[in-house]
Design a protein around this motif. Structure first.
Motif, PDB file in Angstrom:
ATOM      1  N   ASP A  28      -2.275  -8.938  -3.253  1.00 46.53           N
ATOM      2  CA  ASP A  28      -1.931  -9.791  -2.126  1.00 46.53           C
ATOM      3  C   ASP A  28      -3.139 -10.183  -1.269  1.00 46.53           C
ATOM      4  N   GLY A  29      -4.343  -9.771  -1.677  1.00 47.45           N
ATOM      5  CA  GLY A  29      -5.540 -10.095  -0.916  1.00 47.45           C
ATOM      6  C   GLY A  29      -5.795  -9.175   0.267  1.00 47.45           C
ATOM      7  N   TRP A  30      -4.975  -8.160   0.439  1.00 47.39           N
ATOM      8  CA  TRP A  30      -5.139  -7.196   1.517  1.00 47.39           C
ATOM      9  C   TRP A  30      -5.575  -5.854   0.923  1.00 47.39           C
ATOM     10  N   ALA A  31      -6.385  -5.111   1.661  1.00 47.99           N
ATOM     11  CA  ALA A  31      -6.767  -3.751   1.292  1.00 47.99           C
ATOM     12  C   ALA A  31      -5.831  -2.780   2.014  1.00 47.99           C
ATOM     13  N   GLY A  65      -3.872  -2.052  -7.941  1.00 45.74           N
ATOM     14  CA  GLY A  65      -3.922  -0.944  -8.899  1.00 45.74           C
ATOM     15  C   GLY A  65      -4.992   0.083  -8.603  1.00 45.74           C
ATOM     16  N   ASN A  66      -5.881  -0.182  -7.664  1.00 49.25           N
ATOM     17  CA  ASN A  66      -6.942   0.771  -7.331  1.00 49.25           C
ATOM     18  C   ASN A  66      -6.432   1.844  -6.385  1.00 49.25           C
ATOM     19  N   CYS A  67      -6.898   3.073  -6.610  1.00 50.98           N
ATOM     20  CA  CYS A  67      -6.552   4.206  -5.755  1.00 50.98           C
ATOM     21  C   CYS A  67      -7.823   4.956  -5.386  1.00 50.98           C
ATOM     22  N   GLY A 101       0.815  -1.210   0.000  1.00 56.26           N
ATOM     23  CA  GLY A 101       0.000   0.000   0.000  1.00 56.26           C
ATOM     24  C   GLY A 101       0.845   1.254   0.000  1.00 56.26           C
ATOM     25  N   ARG A 102       0.288   2.307  -0.620  1.00 60.96           N
ATOM     26  CA  ARG A 102       0.984   3.591  -0.691  1.00 60.96           C
ATOM     27  C   ARG A 102       0.019   4.691  -0.267  1.00 60.96           C
TER      28      ARG A 102
END
Length: 138
Positions: A70-73, A96-98, A51-52
């Protein structure tokens, strides 16, 4: 003999205006893809960050991205260090979702105040791990 007639000045001006509009309209209607020069960036604290978090003080833009399948949000908490409460908490999942929150969405941060930003990974069971945090000035 066929005699050609000269177009009226008004007809020429009207045709010129239509031509100018046809050229200018697509340029004016195109969205501006203005790049943001992020003030701050950090990643989740796992070995291969999933995550970023990015923050731009001008416009109070907080963006989080899930950057690994990785299956994590990814979740962010923005904490007001003066009044002692979370002013914003949100998450995003899917590689890839932001997601952005900003002043236009009602997420106005007080200029000059310090906020603690925490980014973490959230498993489907609700377990938050791999936290990283920083205190930045809005």
């Amino acid at each position: 003999m066929l005699k050609l007639r000269r177009p009226a000045k008004r007809t020429v001006l009207r045709a010129g205006a239509v031509l100018v509009a046809a050229v200018a309209l697509p340029v004016l209607a195109s969205p501006s893809a203005q790049a943001i020069d992020w003030d701050h960036t950090m990643h989740t604290d796992d070995a291969d960050p999933g995550g970023r978090l990015r923050f731009e003080a001008l416009g109070d833009i907080v963006q989080i991205c899930d950057i690994e399948a990785d299956g994590w949000a990814v979740e962010v908490e923005v904490y007001d260090t003066v009044h002692g409460y979370d002013v914003d908490v949100f998450s995003v999942g899917g590689n890839g979702n932001c997601v952005d929150h900003d002043v236009d969405d009602g997420h106005n941060l007080v200029e000059g105040r310090y906020y603690r930003f925490t980014v973490s990974l959230v498993h489907s069971g609700g377990l938050n791990q791999y936290h990283d945090y920083a205190t930045w000035k809005a």
